[in-house]
Design a protein around this motif. Structure first.
Motif, mmCIF file in Angstrom:
data_model
loop_
_atom_site.group_PDB
_atom_site.id
_atom_site.type_symbol
_atom_site.label_atom_id
_atom_site.label_comp_id
_atom_site.label_asym_id
_atom_site.label_seq_id
_atom_site.Cartn_x
_atom_site.Cartn_y
_atom_site.Cartn_z
ATOM 1 N N ASN A 181 3.139 17.765 1.939
ATOM 2 C CA ASN A 181 2.946 16.308 1.944
ATOM 3 C C ASN A 181 2.086 15.912 3.123
ATOM 4 O O ASN A 181 2.278 16.386 4.226
ATOM 5 C CB ASN A 181 4.297 15.601 2.075
ATOM 6 C CG ASN A 181 5.077 15.653 0.777
ATOM 7 O OD1 ASN A 181 4.533 15.985 -0.269
ATOM 8 N ND2 ASN A 181 6.349 15.320 0.842
ATOM 9 N N PHE A 182 1.176 14.985 2.860
ATOM 10 C CA PHE A 182 0.296 14.537 3.927
ATOM 11 C C PHE A 182 0.220 13.006 3.924
ATOM 12 O O PHE A 182 0.893 12.343 3.132
ATOM 13 C CB PHE A 182 -1.088 15.203 3.741
ATOM 14 C CG PHE A 182 -1.939 15.183 4.977
ATOM 15 C CD1 PHE A 182 -1.539 15.868 6.113
ATOM 16 C CD2 PHE A 182 -3.125 14.471 5.009
ATOM 17 C CE1 PHE A 182 -2.309 15.836 7.260
ATOM 18 C CE2 PHE A 182 -3.906 14.437 6.157
ATOM 19 C CZ PHE A 182 -3.504 15.117 7.283
ATOM 20 N N SER A 183 -0.587 12.457 4.818
ATOM 21 C CA SER A 183 -0.710 11.000 4.958
ATOM 22 C C SER A 183 -0.890 10.293 3.619
ATOM 23 O O SER A 183 -1.550 10.828 2.730
ATOM 24 C CB SER A 183 -1.928 10.670 5.819
ATOM 25 O OG SER A 183 -1.854 11.332 7.051
ATOM 26 N N TYR A 184 -0.363 9.088 3.518
ATOM 27 C CA TYR A 184 -0.462 8.250 2.323
ATOM 28 C C TYR A 184 0.076 8.950 1.074
ATOM 29 O O TYR A 184 -0.401 8.697 -0.037
ATOM 30 C CB TYR A 184 -1.920 7.810 2.064
ATOM 31 C CG TYR A 184 -2.560 7.021 3.174
ATOM 32 C CD1 TYR A 184 -2.171 5.706 3.445
ATOM 33 C CD2 TYR A 184 -3.570 7.579 3.944
ATOM 34 C CE1 TYR A 184 -2.781 4.982 4.462
ATOM 35 C CE2 TYR A 184 -4.186 6.860 4.964
ATOM 36 C CZ TYR A 184 -3.785 5.558 5.213
ATOM 37 O OH TYR A 184 -4.396 4.842 6.216
ATOM 38 N N GLY A 185 1.030 9.853 1.254
ATOM 39 C CA GLY A 185 1.619 10.524 0.095
ATOM 40 C C GLY A 185 0.688 11.491 -0.617
ATOM 41 O O GLY A 185 0.890 11.809 -1.789
ATOM 42 N N THR A 186 -0.342 11.974 0.063
ATOM 43 C CA THR A 186 -1.270 12.928 -0.555
ATOM 44 C C THR A 186 -0.768 14.356 -0.340
ATOM 45 O O THR A 186 0.259 14.561 0.319
ATOM 46 C CB THR A 186 -2.676 12.776 0.056
ATOM 47 O OG1 THR A 186 -2.597 13.138 1.440
ATOM 48 C CG2 THR A 186 -3.179 11.347 -0.064
ATOM 49 N N THR A 240 -6.587 7.499 10.413
ATOM 50 C CA THR A 240 -6.542 6.172 9.789
ATOM 51 C C THR A 240 -5.102 5.792 9.489
ATOM 52 O O THR A 240 -4.668 4.677 9.773
ATOM 53 C CB THR A 240 -7.373 6.183 8.496
ATOM 54 O OG1 THR A 240 -8.683 6.592 8.826
ATOM 55 C CG2 THR A 240 -7.429 4.812 7.858
ATOM 56 N N ASN A 241 -4.372 6.731 8.931
ATOM 57 C CA ASN A 241 -2.968 6.474 8.596
ATOM 58 C C ASN A 241 -2.156 6.096 9.833
ATOM 59 O O ASN A 241 -1.288 5.233 9.785
ATOM 60 C CB ASN A 241 -2.373 7.699 7.890
ATOM 61 C CG ASN A 241 -0.920 7.493 7.489
ATOM 62 O OD1 ASN A 241 -0.019 7.965 8.171
ATOM 63 N ND2 ASN A 241 -0.683 6.758 6.418
ATOM 64 N N LYS A 242 -2.464 6.754 10.953
ATOM 65 C CA LYS A 242 -1.715 6.470 12.191
ATOM 66 C C LYS A 242 -2.360 5.366 13.015
ATOM 67 O O LYS A 242 -2.005 5.186 14.184
ATOM 68 C CB LYS A 242 -1.615 7.739 13.050
ATOM 69 C CG LYS A 242 -0.964 8.915 12.358
ATOM 70 C CD LYS A 242 0.541 8.779 12.314
ATOM 71 C CE LYS A 242 1.175 10.034 11.731
ATOM 72 N NZ LYS A 242 2.464 9.796 11.104
HETATM 73 C C1 NAG Z 1 0.883 6.584 6.158
HETATM 74 O O1 NAG Z 1 1.347 7.487 5.195
HETATM 75 C C2 NAG Z 1 2.732 7.420 4.934
HETATM 76 C C3 NAG Z 1 3.094 8.488 3.910
HETATM 77 O O2 NAG Z 1 2.702 9.741 4.327
HETATM 78 C C4 NAG Z 1 3.116 6.061 4.437
HETATM 79 O O3 NAG Z 1 4.519 5.984 4.259
HETATM 80 C C5 NAG Z 1 2.638 5.000 5.403
HETATM 81 O O4 NAG Z 1 2.868 3.719 4.872
HETATM 82 C C6 NAG Z 1 1.156 5.168 5.707
HETATM 83 N N1 NAG Z 1 0.728 4.246 6.747
HETATM 84 C C7 NAG Z 1 -0.052 3.191 6.521
HETATM 85 C C8 NAG Z 1 -0.466 2.400 7.728
HETATM 86 O O5 NAG Z 1 -0.437 2.869 5.403
#
Ligand code: NAG
Ligand code: NAG
Length: 369
Positions: A181-186, A240-242
């Motif tokens: 599992n990686f960022s944004y559920g990828t 980006t996710n963080k």
């Molecule tokens: C980052 O990814 C996680 C899942 O891996 C998700 O739960 C989280 O909402 C994401 N963060 C943003 C800022 O979208």
């Protein structure tokens, strides 16, 4: 009689509640809408298809046999890469970034960079064991005040032995199916995930965060070759996710990146990272590893398709020479680049530069001009 009437009413209620239902697929005139539309044949939902070659929306089974088509997901529709200055890819840009990637492969990256890009100063260099077979992964952070740019550069494999490297790539491909599992559920392949943790999260992340703090208006270029390309695209999505940096500041350009991540990753990176180019030299074997089962994702169920290894746009493909390129309009390279066969030599000769010769020359700038 009442029974039949009820049935008709129920059916009507279902179909109006069903967004995306159309009376005839051929009424739909654009790909995104077509891919999200369906018709009902008796009780069955049949997805419309956008035939990419004829640019028309049809019912199921109607596209010419040889035509690629988009169905079930607007993501599969062709998209043209930006051409505006500051948003487009150019060969000059590719070569300049690639010279930095090659510096990261040199025994003494500082020395190499001094010859090829004297404006770039290395901040941190890291070289770690990234798997249980003691393969090394390397990368560096750097700054150019002249270009107002920060750099995150991932080296890729440290072997130039083509036979060994081919075996290595095949051993990675054989792990296909082991997703993490990686960022944004990828999902990314476990091998890449481990390397990413060790190299980026444990070694380079603190340094790049402090550089971003120090130079908040600089752009961040993230690049890498081969496996380093996968680490680069993971890093772009992760940062980006963080929310480590606004995604508009990220410039992602990779060279010979393998298919180390899944369909959801491709969708996510296209959604979050606007500037992203995946350069592919001719029939680079690595860019086609692991192989894809169903490039259009139309034969598989949605759930199976989402787990396929998959590329993101925009593939920049060099074929006839080292100057002119095509940019593929589909995420997967199908129909843009020949996916049959593959040549490991093409992985080591981007822009016509033989990596070994360049490094041996001490990174002579004129090789790149
Ligand atoms: C980052 O990814 C996680 C899942 O891996 C998700 O739960 C989280 O909402 C994401 N963060 C943003 C800022 O979208
Ligand atoms: C990934 O997350 C999903 C649910 O979000 C879970 O079902 C799955 O087991 C997780 N996979 C791994 C490898 O952790």
């Amino acid at each position: 009689m009442i029974c039949l009437l009820q049935l008709i009413l129920v059916a009507a209620a279902i179909s109006t509640a069903n967004a995306g239902m159309v009376n005839a697929c051929s009424d739909v005139k654009d790909c995104a809408k077509c891919a999200d539309s369906h018709i009902n044949i008796f009780a069955f939902k049949e997805h419309c298809r956008w035939c990419i070659d004829t640019k028309s929306c049809t019912g199921p089974l109607v596209c010419p046999a040889s035509s690629a088509y988009a169905s079930k997901d607007a993501f599969k529709c062709p998209t043209v890469a930006p051409l505006a200055k500051g948003k487009r890819y150019t060969t000059k840009l590719g070569r300049s970034l690639y010279s930095l990637v090659l510096a990261s492969k040199h025994d003494k990256p500082e020395k190499c960079i001094k010859n090829s890009r004297p404006d770039v100063k290395i901040s941190k260099f890291a070289n770690v064991e990234c798997d249980s077979s003691k393969n090394k992964c390397g990368g560096l952070t750097a700054v150019s005040k002249e270009a107002k740019a920060l750099y995150l550069i991932f080296r890729g494999a440290n072997t130039l032995d083509k036979q060994m490297f081919t075996e290595f790539i095949h051993s990675i491909a054989s792990q296909f199916g082991a997703w993490q599992n990686f960022s944004y559920g990828t999902g990314v392949m476990s091998y890449f995930y481990t390397a990413f943790q060790r190299l980026f999260v444990e070694e380079l992340m603190t340094d790049i965060k402090s550089l971003i703090k120090q130079y908040p208006d600089y752009r961040l270029w993230i690049t890498g070759h081969g496996i380093g390309g996968s680490l680069a695209s993971m890093t772009a999505l992760y940062m980006t996710n963080k929310t480590m940096i606004p995604s508009e500041k990220i410039r992602l350009v990779t060279f010979g990146e393998p298919r180390g991540s899944n369909y959801l990753f491709a969708k996510s990176i296209e959604k979050h990272i606007q500037f992203r180019y995946r350069v592919v030299n001719r029939k680079d074997l690595v860019a086609n590893t692991p192989a894809i089962l169903d490039p259009e994702g139309n034969m598989l169920t949605n759930a199976a398709n989402e787990k396929q290894p998959y590329h993101y746009r925009y593939a920049v493909h060099y074929d006839d020479n080292d100057q002119d390129f095509d940019i593929c309009e589909n995420s997967e390279d199908h129909k843009c680049r020949n996916l049959l066969g593959g040549d490991i030599a093409d992985h080591f000769t981007y822009f016509g530069v033989k990596i070994e010769d360049y490094l041996k020359s001490g990174c002579k700038k004129d090789i790149f001009v």
